[in-house]
Design a protein around this motif. Structure first.
Motif, PDB file in Angstrom:
ATOM      1  N   TYR A   1     -26.629 -40.474 -12.943  1.00 41.09           N
ATOM      2  CA  TYR A   1     -26.875 -41.796 -12.366  1.00 41.09           C
ATOM      3  C   TYR A   1     -25.592 -42.289 -11.691  1.00 41.09           C
ATOM      4  O   TYR A   1     -24.962 -43.236 -12.141  1.00 41.09           O
ATOM      5  N   PRO A   2     -25.192 -41.687 -10.581  1.00 44.08           N
ATOM      6  CA  PRO A   2     -23.896 -42.005  -9.969  1.00 44.08           C
ATOM      7  C   PRO A   2     -23.787 -43.435  -9.445  1.00 44.08           C
ATOM      8  O   PRO A   2     -22.682 -43.962  -9.349  1.00 44.08           O
ATOM      9  N   THR A   3     -24.897 -44.081  -9.141  1.00 42.85           N
ATOM     10  CA  THR A   3     -24.804 -45.433  -8.584  1.00 42.85           C
ATOM     11  C   THR A   3     -25.032 -46.523  -9.636  1.00 42.85           C
ATOM     12  O   THR A   3     -24.946 -47.699  -9.320  1.00 42.85           O
ATOM     13  N   TRP A   4     -25.318 -46.152 -10.873  1.00 46.99           N
ATOM     14  CA  TRP A   4     -25.582 -47.120 -11.921  1.00 46.99           C
ATOM     15  C   TRP A   4     -24.314 -47.468 -12.684  1.00 46.99           C
ATOM     16  O   TRP A   4     -23.504 -46.598 -12.995  1.00 46.99           O
ATOM     17  N   THR A   5     -24.117 -48.754 -12.953  1.00 47.64           N
ATOM     18  CA  THR A   5     -22.968 -49.211 -13.735  1.00 47.64           C
ATOM     19  C   THR A   5     -23.479 -50.000 -14.929  1.00 47.64           C
ATOM     20  O   THR A   5     -24.411 -50.797 -14.787  1.00 47.64           O
ATOM     21  N   ALA A  21     -21.959 -53.711  -9.878  1.00 49.80           N
ATOM     22  CA  ALA A  21     -21.746 -52.585  -8.955  1.00 49.80           C
ATOM     23  C   ALA A  21     -20.265 -52.337  -8.743  1.00 49.80           C
ATOM     24  O   ALA A  21     -19.431 -53.134  -8.956  1.00 49.80           O
TER      25      ALA A  21
END
Length: 115
Positions: free
Chosen positions: A106-110, A115
């Motif tokens: 999940y590279p875009t999830w923080t 973000a």
């Protein structure tokens, strides 16, 4: 940091659940009653709970008294203890680490949604 085993040992004067099981008895006072147990006289659920907690059925019932809201949870726990597939299910993540999700999945999830 205190561990659960350390906390139990401090409360019980050094008596731990595994000591009670090896000694075929309930945990010593003040947590349990210390009476001798015959594992064959216990139901399957009682025997499994005793091997985990070190408490005989009477002491366990005293430590976790019946209440209207708790009955469902206790029944679910008993079913969980008797589930023959439970141990195999618990090992799935260990036996198949390639099927566990990592941050790379999940590279875009923080965490927390920032973000």
């Amino acid at each position: 940091m205190t561990t659960i085993q350390g906390w139990l040992a401090a409360l019980s004067g050094g008596d731990l659940p595994e000591d009670a099981v090896v000694g075929s008895r309930c945990l010593l006072p003040p947590i349990g009653c210390g009476r001798r147990l015959a594992e064959g006289a216990l139901t399957e659920v009682e025997a499994r709970e005793w091997r985990i907690s070190g408490l005989c059925p009477a002491c366990f019932d005293h430590a976790a008294p019946d209440d209207e809201d708790g009955d469902e949870g206790r029944l679910a726990e008993q079913q969980h203890l008797l589930d023959s597939a439970d141990a195999a299910f618990a090992l799935l993540a260990v036996q198949h680490p390639d099927r566990c999700h990592t941050a790379a999945d999940y590279p875009t999830w923080t965490a927390g949604g920032a973000a």
